[in-house]
Design an enzyme around this catalytic site. Structure first.
Site, PDB file in Angstrom:
ATOM      1  N   ASN A  30      -7.295  -2.637  14.422  1.00 18.37           N
ATOM      2  CA  ASN A  30      -8.720  -2.898  14.143  1.00 18.37           C
ATOM      3  C   ASN A  30      -8.912  -4.115  13.234  1.00 18.37           C
ATOM      4  O   ASN A  30      -9.981  -4.327  12.683  1.00 18.37           O
ATOM      5  CB  ASN A  30      -9.381  -1.652  13.524  1.00 18.37           C
ATOM      6  CG  ASN A  30      -8.794  -1.294  12.156  1.00 18.37           C
ATOM      7  OD1 ASN A  30      -7.874  -1.948  11.666  1.00 18.37           O
ATOM      8  ND2 ASN A  30      -9.315  -0.246  11.540  1.00 18.37           N
ATOM      9  N   GLU A  74      -9.700  -1.759   5.398  1.00 15.23           N
ATOM     10  CA  GLU A  74     -10.366  -1.451   6.659  1.00 15.23           C
ATOM     11  C   GLU A  74     -11.599  -2.342   6.856  1.00 15.23           C
ATOM     12  O   GLU A  74     -12.105  -2.930   5.884  1.00 15.23           O
ATOM     13  CB  GLU A  74     -10.785   0.025   6.665  1.00 15.23           C
ATOM     14  CG  GLU A  74      -9.608   1.012   6.537  1.00 15.23           C
ATOM     15  CD  GLU A  74      -8.809   1.179   7.830  1.00 15.23           C
ATOM     16  OE1 GLU A  74      -8.733   0.236   8.651  1.00 15.23           O
ATOM     17  OE2 GLU A  74      -8.249   2.273   8.020  1.00 15.23           O
ATOM     18  N   ASP A  98       0.815  -1.209   0.000  1.00 12.47           N
ATOM     19  CA  ASP A  98       0.000   0.000   0.000  1.00 12.47           C
ATOM     20  C   ASP A  98       0.853   1.264   0.000  1.00 12.47           C
ATOM     21  O   ASP A  98       2.067   1.222   0.221  1.00 12.47           O
ATOM     22  CB  ASP A  98      -0.966  -0.002   1.194  1.00 12.47           C
ATOM     23  CG  ASP A  98      -0.305  -0.438   2.513  1.00 12.47           C
ATOM     24  OD1 ASP A  98       0.940  -0.472   2.576  1.00 12.47           O
ATOM     25  OD2 ASP A  98      -1.032  -0.737   3.474  1.00 12.47           O
ATOM     26  N   HIS A 112      -7.198  -4.665  10.383  1.00 16.88           N
ATOM     27  CA  HIS A 112      -6.969  -4.472   8.952  1.00 16.88           C
ATOM     28  C   HIS A 112      -5.672  -5.144   8.498  1.00 16.88           C
ATOM     29  O   HIS A 112      -4.760  -5.372   9.284  1.00 16.88           O
ATOM     30  CB  HIS A 112      -7.042  -2.991   8.544  1.00 16.88           C
ATOM     31  CG  HIS A 112      -5.881  -2.128   8.884  1.00 16.88           C
ATOM     32  ND1 HIS A 112      -6.027  -0.827   9.332  1.00 16.88           N
ATOM     33  CD2 HIS A 112      -4.544  -2.331   8.810  1.00 16.88           C
ATOM     34  CE1 HIS A 112      -4.828  -0.292   9.519  1.00 16.88           C
ATOM     35  NE2 HIS A 112      -3.910  -1.186   9.219  1.00 16.88           N
TER      36      HIS A 112
HETATM   37  C1  GLP Z   1      -0.495   0.393   8.522  1.00 21.58           C
HETATM   38  C2  GLP Z   1      -0.160  -0.394   7.266  1.00 21.58           C
HETATM   39  C3  GLP Z   1      -0.332  -1.868   7.483  1.00 21.58           C
HETATM   40  C4  GLP Z   1       0.359  -2.278   8.776  1.00 21.58           C
HETATM   41  C5  GLP Z   1      -0.310  -1.604   9.930  1.00 21.58           C
HETATM   42  C6  GLP Z   1       0.282  -1.988  11.284  1.00 21.58           C
HETATM   43  O1  GLP Z   1      -1.811   0.787   8.583  1.00 21.58           O
HETATM   44  N1  GLP Z   1      -0.908   0.004   6.132  1.00 21.58           N
HETATM   45  O2  GLP Z   1       0.181  -2.588   6.364  1.00 21.58           O
HETATM   46  O3  GLP Z   1       0.305  -3.665   8.918  1.00 21.58           O
HETATM   47  O4  GLP Z   1      -0.166  -0.218   9.754  1.00 21.58           O
HETATM   48  O5  GLP Z   1       1.389  -1.200  11.555  1.00 21.58           O
HETATM   49  P1  GLP Z   1       2.440  -1.492  12.678  1.00 21.58           P
HETATM   50  O6  GLP Z   1       3.252  -2.643  12.180  1.00 21.58           O
HETATM   51  O7  GLP Z   1       3.260  -0.244  12.768  1.00 21.58           O
HETATM   52  O8  GLP Z   1       1.701  -1.804  13.907  1.00 21.58           O
END
Ligand code: GLP
Length: 240
Positions: free
Chosen positions: A134, A141, A66, A136
């Site tokens: 959440n 989402e 993404d 995702h």
């Molecule tokens: C973002 C990214 C996700 C990632 C998530 C969790 O929203 N788009 O791909 O998995 O955050 O992030 P973190 O690893 O910093 O907890």
């Protein structure tokens, strides 16, 4: 879903590295689906070390999950910047073999089509995933239809809040992003999902023990034939 529970973040990163290393060792031109966020940084550090120790990533191809809409490499908050800063600039990968949505594409619909076509061609040998608090995956989402390909998403307030820790101010967090859809993610030959810390425990529980529902996007992974979850004790605290 195969579940591996580790003591802490470092052990989670080490186990993830072992999976990744085995894939690249067996197939030097593997297609790696990569992710951003804090979770994979320990894995990326080990891949950098591995390259210094002689493993070549020159023929590897990558497809990222993404990118924030409106940001590109000129912003140090973009995901393309993150990938270069945390991995690509420190290994011998050919940047031409790395792919991520163009956050500044003028025609968003065309950009989604381009990325879908690219993913058709570059089927991921492994897709690495983090987990949003959440539930995702990538930026899919809660409520995203499982049949969705690459699309533009309106980020939820909870994601904007979670991700604001990496920005100077919450007002700077983009409100939209490009993301691979659940359909693109599920096409990967193998899925490796990592989760660490107490704030992920509820989402991990839903993903592993809850029903498969679009309300918790990561629950779709229960249907993947080769999915491994590596999770530390804190994030695993609610699973049965
Ligand atoms: C973002 C990214 C996700 C990632 C998530 C969790 O929203 N788009 O791909 O998995 O955050 O992030 P973190 O690893 O910093 O907890």
């Amino acid at each position: 879903m195969k579940v591996i529970i580790t003591k802490d973040y470092e052990e989670m990163s080490q186990k993830a590295f072992e999976v990744m290393h085995a894939i690249v060792a067996a197939k030097p031109d593997a297609v790696l689906g990569l992710a951003t966020g804090t979770t994979p940084i320990g894995l990326y550090k080990r891949m950098i070390e591995d390259c210094k120790n002689g493993t070549s990533y020159k023929a590897v191809k990558t497809v990222n999950l993404d990118e924030y809409k409106g940001l590109d490499y000129s912003s140090d908050q973009s995901y393309v910047y993150f990938m270069r800063d945390n991995l690509f600039d420190h290994i011998d990968i050919d940047l031409k073999n790395t792919n991520i949505e163009n956050g500044k594409a003028e025609d968003a619909a065309k950009e989604c089509e381009r990325y879908d076509a690219l993913l058709e061609e570059l089927q991921q040998d492994v897709q690495l995933l983090g987990l949003g608090s959440n539930g995702h995956i990538a930026f899919n989402e809660p409520g995203t239809p499982f049949g969705c390909g690459t699309h533009v998403v309106d980020l939820t307030e909870s994601t904007i809040k979670d991700n604001s820790r990496l920005f100077k101010d919450i007002s700077e967090v983009p409100r939209q992003a490009f993301t691979q859809g659940p359909k693109n993610i599920m096409r990967a030959k193998k899925i490796l999902i990592l989760a660490s810390g107490q704030n992920k425990a509820k989402a991990v529980y839903g993903m592993v023990n809850g029903p498969v529902t679009e309300e918790l996007p990561a629950s779709i992974l229960q249907l993947h034939p080769d999915c491994t979850l590596i999770v530390d004790e804190a994030a695993a605290s609610l699973i049965k």
